[in-house]
Motif scaffolding. Sequence first.
Motif, PDB file in Angstrom:
ATOM      1  N   UNK A 293       0.391  11.480  -2.493  1.00  0.00           N
ATOM      2  CA  UNK A 293      -0.792  11.911  -1.716  1.00  0.00           C
ATOM      3  C   UNK A 293      -0.312  12.373  -0.247  1.00  0.00           C
ATOM      4  N   UNK A 294      -1.269  13.176   0.387  1.00  0.00           N
ATOM      5  CA  UNK A 294      -1.202  13.691   1.628  1.00  0.00           C
ATOM      6  C   UNK A 294      -1.187  12.252   2.770  1.00  0.00           C
ATOM      7  N   UNK A 295      -0.015  12.084   3.536  1.00  0.00           N
ATOM      8  CA  UNK A 295      -0.082  11.220   4.360  1.00  0.00           C
ATOM      9  C   UNK A 295      -1.084  11.112   5.530  1.00  0.00           C
ATOM     10  N   UNK A 296      -1.025  10.040   6.624  1.00  0.00           N
ATOM     11  CA  UNK A 296      -1.972  10.046   7.469  1.00  0.00           C
ATOM     12  C   UNK A 296      -1.981  11.381   8.450  1.00  0.00           C
ATOM     13  N   UNK A 297      -0.634  12.061   8.542  1.00  0.00           N
ATOM     14  CA  UNK A 297      -0.591  13.285   9.026  1.00  0.00           C
ATOM     15  C   UNK A 297      -0.328  14.339   8.130  1.00  0.00           C
TER      16      UNK A 297
ATOM     17  N   UNK B 137       5.539   6.093   2.705  1.00  0.00           N
ATOM     18  CA  UNK B 137       6.462   7.464   2.674  1.00  0.00           C
ATOM     19  C   UNK B 137       7.599   6.742   1.880  1.00  0.00           C
ATOM     20  N   UNK B 138       8.501   7.887   1.573  1.00  0.00           N
ATOM     21  CA  UNK B 138       9.702   7.550   0.809  1.00  0.00           C
ATOM     22  C   UNK B 138      10.512   6.815   1.955  1.00  0.00           C
ATOM     23  N   UNK B 139      10.680   7.071   3.006  1.00  0.00           N
ATOM     24  CA  UNK B 139      11.601   6.455   4.066  1.00  0.00           C
ATOM     25  C   UNK B 139      10.943   5.020   4.382  1.00  0.00           C
ATOM     26  N   UNK B 140       9.673   4.677   4.302  1.00  0.00           N
ATOM     27  CA  UNK B 140       9.215   3.271   4.500  1.00  0.00           C
ATOM     28  C   UNK B 140       9.560   2.472   3.168  1.00  0.00           C
ATOM     29  N   UNK B 141       9.325   3.083   2.061  1.00  0.00           N
ATOM     30  CA  UNK B 141       9.715   2.523   0.996  1.00  0.00           C
ATOM     31  C   UNK B 141      11.106   2.391   0.607  1.00  0.00           C
ATOM     32  N   UNK B 142      12.100   3.114   1.131  1.00  0.00           N
ATOM     33  CA  UNK B 142      13.466   2.910   1.213  1.00  0.00           C
ATOM     34  C   UNK B 142      13.609   1.762   2.158  1.00  0.00           C
ATOM     35  N   UNK B 143      13.069   1.581   3.094  1.00  0.00           N
ATOM     36  CA  UNK B 143      13.352   0.523   4.065  1.00  0.00           C
ATOM     37  C   UNK B 143      12.616  -0.791   3.571  1.00  0.00           C
ATOM     38  N   UNK B 144      11.583  -0.952   2.678  1.00  0.00           N
ATOM     39  CA  UNK B 144      11.285  -1.985   2.152  1.00  0.00           C
ATOM     40  C   UNK B 144      11.736  -2.632   0.964  1.00  0.00           C
ATOM     41  N   UNK B 145      12.831  -1.723   0.358  1.00  0.00           N
ATOM     42  CA  UNK B 145      13.421  -2.151  -0.739  1.00  0.00           C
ATOM     43  C   UNK B 145      14.759  -2.223  -0.402  1.00  0.00           C
TER      44      UNK B 145
ATOM     45  N   UNK C 229       2.732  10.286   0.868  1.00  0.00           N
ATOM     46  CA  UNK C 229       3.118   9.034   0.780  1.00  0.00           C
ATOM     47  C   UNK C 229       2.955   8.781  -0.813  1.00  0.00           C
ATOM     48  N   UNK C 230       3.673   7.737  -1.130  1.00  0.00           N
ATOM     49  CA  UNK C 230       3.775   7.305  -2.478  1.00  0.00           C
ATOM     50  C   UNK C 230       2.542   6.382  -2.834  1.00  0.00           C
ATOM     51  N   UNK C 231       1.968   6.467  -3.975  1.00  0.00           N
ATOM     52  CA  UNK C 231       0.816   5.691  -4.405  1.00  0.00           C
ATOM     53  C   UNK C 231       0.950   5.212  -5.849  1.00  0.00           C
ATOM     54  N   UNK C 232       0.663   3.968  -6.135  1.00  0.00           N
ATOM     55  CA  UNK C 232       0.662   3.575  -7.365  1.00  0.00           C
ATOM     56  C   UNK C 232      -0.533   4.097  -8.248  1.00  0.00           C
ATOM     57  N   UNK C 233      -0.213   4.369  -9.470  1.00  0.00           N
ATOM     58  CA  UNK C 233      -1.183   4.952 -10.429  1.00  0.00           C
ATOM     59  C   UNK C 233      -1.848   3.530 -11.134  1.00  0.00           C
TER      60      UNK C 233
ATOM     61  N   UNK D 208       0.992  -1.160  -0.054  1.00  0.00           N
ATOM     62  CA  UNK D 208      -0.104   0.084   0.053  1.00  0.00           C
ATOM     63  C   UNK D 208       0.899   1.417  -0.005  1.00  0.00           C
ATOM     64  N   UNK D 209       0.140   2.476  -0.052  1.00  0.00           N
ATOM     65  CA  UNK D 209       0.883   3.590   0.112  1.00  0.00           C
ATOM     66  C   UNK D 209       2.070   3.727   1.149  1.00  0.00           C
TER      67      UNK D 209
END
Length: 166
Positions: free
Chosen positions: A96-100, A65-73, A105-109, A62-63
Motif C-alpha cells: 500500500x502507499x506509505x505515509x508519504x 516498508x521493506x527496509x523497516x521489515x528487513x531491520x525487524x527480521x 508499505x507491506x501489509x498482511x492480508x 503493523x505495516x
Amino acid sequence: MSSISRRAEPPSPDPTVHLHWAGLRGLLAQMDDDIAHLYQDRGIEDLRPRFAKPLIKLARGGPMTIRALAEAIGGTHSATSQTVAAMRSAGYVRSTRGTDARTREVVLTEKAAALVPFLEEEWRATEAAVAELDAEVPYPMTQVVADLQRALAHRSFADRVAARLT
C-alpha cells in the motif's frame, strides 16, 4: 615442440567439491524441510518457513516498508524484498502507499492474519525443539556459535580468508 607431444597439465581439482560445513547447511535445510512438511500436513500448501518471521513481525508491528521489515527480521533489503515478493505471490501480503507518496508499505492480508496465531505457536514449538536438541548433544550448538563468535572477535573471517589469498 609440437602440440601433440606436449603433455597436458591435469586440470586443477574443483574447489567447490569440498564444503567444510556442508553437513551444517544440510542439517539446517533438513530442519526447514521438516517445518514445511508440518505446514503441508496442516493443509497450508503455500507457506514457506522463511515467511514465518516477517509475517509475525508485520502482525506485531503493523505495516512496514521493506527496509523497516528487513531491520525487524535482521535481513538484508535484497533478501527481504525477494521474500516479500514470494509472500505477495502466495497471497500473504500486499503493498500500500506509505505515509508519504514516495514509500510503499507491506501489509498482511486476511489470509496471513488468520495464520499468525499458528505461526507464533509453531515458532515457540520450534525454539523448544531446538533447545531440546541442543541439550541432547555433548557440545551444544549454542556453545559452538558463542565459541566461533569469540574466535572471530579475535580475528575476523575476512582477515582469515584474505590471509589465504595470493
